[in-house]
Scaffold this active site. Sequence first.
Site, PDB file in Angstrom:
ATOM      1  N   GLY A 181     -13.590  -4.012   0.133  1.00 44.41           N
ATOM      2  CA  GLY A 181     -14.989  -3.588   0.225  1.00 44.41           C
ATOM      3  C   GLY A 181     -15.330  -2.524  -0.813  1.00 44.41           C
TER       4      GLY A 181
ATOM      5  N   LYS B 119     -16.573 -18.119   2.641  1.00 46.47           N
ATOM      6  CA  LYS B 119     -18.006 -18.105   2.952  1.00 46.47           C
ATOM      7  C   LYS B 119     -18.889 -17.498   1.871  1.00 46.47           C
ATOM      8  CE  LYS B 119     -17.729 -18.245   7.892  1.00 46.47           C
ATOM      9  NZ  LYS B 119     -17.582 -17.438   9.086  1.00 46.47           N
TER      10      LYS B 119
ATOM     11  N   ARG C 200       0.822  -1.217   0.000  1.00 49.62           N
ATOM     12  CA  ARG C 200       0.000   0.000   0.000  1.00 49.62           C
ATOM     13  C   ARG C 200       0.853   1.263   0.000  1.00 49.62           C
ATOM     14  NH1 ARG C 200      -4.306  -2.562   4.164  1.00 49.62           N
ATOM     15  NH2 ARG C 200      -5.759  -3.317   2.587  1.00 49.62           N
TER      16      ARG C 200
ATOM     17  N   GLY D 115      -8.421  -9.451  -0.957  1.00 52.02           N
ATOM     18  CA  GLY D 115      -7.180  -9.715  -0.261  1.00 52.02           C
ATOM     19  C   GLY D 115      -6.503 -11.036  -0.560  1.00 52.02           C
TER      20      GLY D 115
HETATM   21  P1  AMP Z   1     -12.106 -15.064   1.889  1.00 52.53           P
HETATM   22  O1  AMP Z   1     -11.465 -14.121   2.856  1.00 52.53           O
HETATM   23  O2  AMP Z   1     -13.562 -15.281   2.108  1.00 52.53           O
HETATM   24  O3  AMP Z   1     -11.746 -14.755   0.443  1.00 52.53           O
HETATM   25  O4  AMP Z   1     -11.494 -16.489   2.212  1.00 52.53           O
HETATM   26  C1  AMP Z   1     -10.162 -16.801   1.974  1.00 52.53           C
HETATM   27  C2  AMP Z   1      -9.833 -17.998   2.764  1.00 52.53           C
HETATM   28  O5  AMP Z   1     -10.622 -19.086   2.344  1.00 52.53           O
HETATM   29  C3  AMP Z   1      -8.413 -18.443   2.610  1.00 52.53           C
HETATM   30  O6  AMP Z   1      -7.735 -18.223   3.839  1.00 52.53           O
HETATM   31  C4  AMP Z   1      -8.500 -19.935   2.319  1.00 52.53           C
HETATM   32  O7  AMP Z   1      -7.624 -20.726   3.090  1.00 52.53           O
HETATM   33  C5  AMP Z   1      -9.927 -20.249   2.681  1.00 52.53           C
HETATM   34  N1  AMP Z   1     -10.422 -21.420   1.947  1.00 52.53           N
HETATM   35  C6  AMP Z   1     -10.387 -21.641   0.634  1.00 52.53           C
HETATM   36  N2  AMP Z   1     -10.886 -22.847   0.348  1.00 52.53           N
HETATM   37  C7  AMP Z   1     -11.243 -23.417   1.501  1.00 52.53           C
HETATM   38  C8  AMP Z   1     -11.819 -24.671   1.861  1.00 52.53           C
HETATM   39  N3  AMP Z   1     -12.127 -25.589   0.931  1.00 52.53           N
HETATM   40  N4  AMP Z   1     -12.066 -24.899   3.158  1.00 52.53           N
HETATM   41  C9  AMP Z   1     -11.766 -23.986   4.095  1.00 52.53           C
HETATM   42  N5  AMP Z   1     -11.222 -22.781   3.827  1.00 52.53           N
HETATM   43  C10 AMP Z   1     -10.969 -22.512   2.533  1.00 52.53           C
END
Ligand code: AMP
Length: 396
Positions: free
Chosen positions: A376, A197, A35, A353
């Site tokens: 965001g 999620k 950044r 990120g």
């Molecule tokens: P996000 O911040 O929602 O983009 O989530 C990113 C995170 O999702 C990363 O730290 C990954 O390790 C996690 N991730 C990706 N695939 C999986 C999975 N199959 N099970 C659990 N965590 C996951």
Amino acid sequence: MQQISNYDFTNKKALIRVDFNVPVNDQFEITDDTRIRAAIPTIKKVLKTGSAILMSHRGRPKGEHSDKLSLKHVVSHLSVLLGVKVILADDCIGEDAKNKAANLKSGEVLLLENLRFYKEEKKGDENFAKELASLADVYINDAFGTAHRAHASTTIIAKFFPNDKMFGYIIESEIKNIDKVVKDTKRPLTAIIGGSKVSSKITIIENLLTKVDNLIIGGGMAYTFVKANGGKIGSSMVELDKLDLVLNIYEIAEKNNVKLFLPIDNIIADKFDNDANTQSCDIDQIPDGWLGLDIGEKSTQNFINIINDSKTILWNGPVGVFEMSSFEKGTKKLAEAIAEATKKGVFSLIGGGDSVAAISKYNLTDKVSYISTGGGALLEYMEGKKLPGIEAILND
Ligand code: AMP
């Protein structure tokens, strides 16, 4: 509206809202300076003929002074990157900041202390914004990551510079590049959405369903889709309260002629650990006690084929637990395929990120078209929302 490239900063003091929200380790050394580096061109442009007063937030100090979240930890590294001594004001408003700003000469840099040591910053307090504004002649907003917030330093302050406000180079290029995905789109447009999620990505998914030709879902969130379709997902990550939402996504996709792609196979593990026992199986046939942590080979190849047939690609979120070497293969292969497609003329935007971290882990940062700095803010801009930090500059 003024433009940074042709504005005359001669003998002017420019107040620049930067995003120096950088992580530090226990020794207060900066662990990722992306950044800060990104802000250098804007600061250097000002310094050619004028002086720069930089203001930023760091972390969430909740209106209290915090030594850990002080911007003093940024000073020496910033000086090295700029090749100029950086003066620190021990507060963002008040006597010290006023005196140091008043004595600032062309070519000099003053860094104000963390804006969020004052609750007024996030509240968008007008008097606080006025005090900040009183330090300078010109206002530049170059903090895309906070452009979706109507904070004092990102939005409210602009009214005190009716004829002397502008975007810095970061916000200018963010808008130009995101518009290549949402406005002047070359089709087919494919979005790859991964991460953990569904709940945190639902607005972007719903919005993308009105824009994209192909939507690829990977990562932890894929299992909520598989579950909603009646598959066996073992102990994989799932949001049981989102099953209806997922079925609704299928309906909207069909209505809008969006092709929705899920992994068909995956790498499963007997525990959430890099050293776990692993095997490959169909994504809807996961035995009890096992959990899916990466996409499998067939899925990876399917997704690469879709990438190769696209003209524009948006990538947000890894398709597996790429932080662990045992489960990084899918994410790595897709990152490489995106870089390869970019070489052949595809426009690739990486936003969010963790996909940015993945691209950087595989040394592909220079091999994609654009990496957005705004989590965001990027999502809200893509949703078609008006961002207060951007509107404040655009509107008189
Ligand atoms: P996000 O911040 O929602 O983009 O989530 C990113 C995170 O999702 C990363 O730290 C990954 O390790 C996690 N991730 C990706 N695939 C999986 C999975 N199959 N099970 C659990 N965590 C996951």
